[in-house]
Motif scaffolding. Structure first.
Motif, PDB file in Angstrom:
ATOM      1  N   PHE A  89       0.849  -1.185   0.000  1.00 13.12           N
ATOM      2  CA  PHE A  89       0.000   0.000   0.000  1.00 13.12           C
ATOM      3  C   PHE A  89       0.885   1.235   0.000  1.00 13.12           C
ATOM      4  O   PHE A  89       1.843   1.306   0.768  1.00 13.12           O
ATOM      5  CB  PHE A  89      -0.909   0.033   1.228  1.00 13.12           C
ATOM      6  N   SER A  91       0.285   5.495   0.006  1.00 17.19           N
ATOM      7  CA  SER A  91      -0.732   6.540   0.063  1.00 17.19           C
ATOM      8  C   SER A  91      -0.479   7.626  -0.974  1.00 17.19           C
ATOM      9  O   SER A  91       0.653   7.885  -1.377  1.00 17.19           O
ATOM     10  CB  SER A  91      -0.771   7.163   1.467  1.00 17.19           C
ATOM     11  N   ILE A 103      -3.318   0.099  -3.517  1.00 15.33           N
ATOM     12  CA  ILE A 103      -3.051  -1.197  -2.909  1.00 15.33           C
ATOM     13  C   ILE A 103      -2.765  -2.171  -4.052  1.00 15.33           C
ATOM     14  O   ILE A 103      -3.435  -2.135  -5.090  1.00 15.33           O
ATOM     15  CB  ILE A 103      -4.225  -1.664  -2.010  1.00 15.33           C
TER      16      ILE A 103
END
Length: 174
Positions: A89, A91, A103
């Motif tokens: 993951f 951001s 993701i």
């Protein structure tokens, strides 16, 4: 724009967990976790508003408290752990209430938005500064090629397509 130096925070794995929940036969919920994971935050703001979060989990560390089920989840029917050893993951944005990022599961990357809670920062008895976060969201497992399916005699789906993700993460300021 801040010219503050970026601070790195590393996940404190002893005080963190990455879990998932999925409906089984649409009548009960199975909870699982990844036992081996790591990640970090890079930020120059005390409120983490400019924070960049990354984490990964080792697929081989999946644990649903059932060895046969865990072996099936690691197989090509689901995660294909041999060829896709990690879930990752990264951001794109974080505002204290939502986190948006990419993701990647089984080689497929998708954008996901999760609810986020920044639970504050505190200094532990050993003088380490720690920050706590909780993230919760859901995804459709079939979007990532986790397509195995079966139906009971009564017509119930054995494994729901919707998977709920819950990450409770504590970070240590580096």
């Amino acid at each position: 724009m801040s010219d503050n130096k970026k601070t790195t925070w590393k996940i404190d794995t002893a005080h963190s967990e990455i879990n998932f929940k999925v409906k089984h036969m649409m009548i009960s919920t199975v909870t699982g976790s990844f036992e081996k994971f790591d990640g970090k935050i890079e930020t120059s703001e005390d409120d983490f508003k400019d924070a960049h979060f990354t984490f990964y989990a080792e697929i081989d560390s999946i644990n649903t408290n059932n060895k046969d089920r865990d072996t099936h989840l690691k197989s090509d029917d689901f995660f294909g752990a041999e060829n896709n050893p990690e879930l990752t993951f990264k951001s794109k944005s974080f505002d204290g209430e939502k986190i948006v990022g990419t993701i990647t599961i089984k080689g497929v990357s998708q954008e996901i938005t999760m609810d986020a809670n920044y639970n504050g920062t505190a200094v532990d008895p050993y003088g380490q500064t720690k920050a706590g976060f909780e993230f919760e969201g859901s995804l459709n497992r079939k979007d990532f090629g986790l397509t195995w399916s079966a139906v009971t005699e009564a017509g119930n789906v054995v494994v729901s397509d919707k998977v709920k993700l819950i990450a409770s993460l504590q970070y240590i300021k580096q």
